[in-house]
Design a protein around this motif. Structure first.
Motif, PDB file in Angstrom:
ATOM      1  N   ALA A  91      -4.344  -0.074 -13.565  1.00 28.28           N
ATOM      2  CA  ALA A  91      -3.232  -1.006 -13.332  1.00 28.28           C
ATOM      3  C   ALA A  91      -3.228  -1.489 -11.884  1.00 28.28           C
ATOM      4  CB  ALA A  91      -1.893  -0.352 -13.677  1.00 28.28           C
ATOM      5  N   SER A  92      -3.524  -0.611 -10.953  1.00 24.15           N
ATOM      6  CA  SER A  92      -3.520  -1.031  -9.546  1.00 24.15           C
ATOM      7  C   SER A  92      -4.733  -1.897  -9.211  1.00 24.15           C
ATOM      8  CB  SER A  92      -3.437   0.176  -8.618  1.00 24.15           C
ATOM      9  OG  SER A  92      -4.611   0.923  -8.659  1.00 24.15           O
ATOM     10  N   CYS A 112      -6.139  -4.121 -11.303  1.00 26.65           N
ATOM     11  CA  CYS A 112      -6.092  -5.392 -12.046  1.00 26.65           C
ATOM     12  C   CYS A 112      -5.329  -6.461 -11.281  1.00 26.65           C
ATOM     13  CB  CYS A 112      -5.387  -5.195 -13.388  1.00 26.65           C
ATOM     14  SG  CYS A 112      -6.222  -4.097 -14.499  1.00 26.65           S
ATOM     15  N   LYS A 148      -2.430  -5.752 -16.102  1.00 21.97           N
ATOM     16  CA  LYS A 148      -1.730  -4.777 -15.269  1.00 21.97           C
ATOM     17  C   LYS A 148      -0.577  -4.144 -16.043  1.00 21.97           C
ATOM     18  CE  LYS A 148      -1.233  -5.717 -10.871  1.00 21.97           C
ATOM     19  NZ  LYS A 148      -1.962  -4.676 -10.155  1.00 21.97           N
TER      20      LYS A 148
END
Length: 173
Positions: free
Chosen positions: A123-124, A126, A132
């Motif tokens: 997620a970080s 993307c 994300k």
């Protein structure tokens, strides 16, 4: 073709499939109802994650773009509460789980930590807001599973403390 994204989704599928296989085996070998129910709850959750990841994988493979329509993840909170209610009844009746169930839960916690770490990192990394969001939601799911497992471990290791803590929390509401 966005190979890094597909590679990440393949890795996610592997994590989830490994978890699902472990939870199925742990469920089948569990000696307590809480172990059986917790592992079945986790197995169904992993199955749901696999379904969502596969949908995204196929969409990404076909279009080359991360879809804005995210596959939904099933909310399993209600079944989680039932597991603990039943477990407290078993413990009150003097039915205690074997150490194997506890060991399996400790290993399950490691599975969930690894999944949460991977999804948080993804997620970080993307830039696409939809991608994300998907990985963030999976990280939250894994964190929730970890909390559930930790609560189950606490319940099995210290049922009196677990019950007192829950009762104190209910009185403060």
């Amino acid at each position: 073709m966005p190979t890094a994204r597909l590679t990440a989704l393949r890795h996610a599928l592997t994590l989830e499939a490994d978890g699902m296989a472990y939870y199925r085996q742990a469920r089948d070998q569990a000696t307590s109802a809480i172990g059986q129910q917790m592992f079945e709850f986790l197995r169904r959750s992993e199955e749901d994650h696999i379904r969502a990841i596969k949908q995204l994988y196929h969409a990404l493979e076909e279009t080359g773009d991360w879809p804005s329509q995210q596959p939904g993840l099933t909310d399993t909170a209600a079944s989680h509460e039932n597991i603990f209610s039943r477990a407290l009844q078993e413990i009150a009746a003097g039915i205690l789980p074997a150490n194997d169930d506890l060991q399996a839960l400790h290993l399950a916690a490691e599975f969930e930590r690894r999944g949460e770490d991977f999804y948080q990192q993804r997620a970080s990394d993307c830039e696409d807001i939809f991608e994300k969001s998907f990985y963030h939601n999976l990280a939250l799911e894994e964190a929730g599973h970890l909390r559930n497992i930790e609560e189950a471990i606490e319940l099995l290791e210290n049922p009196d403390g677990f019950f007192m803590q829950r009762e104190a929390g209910a009185r403060s509401l």
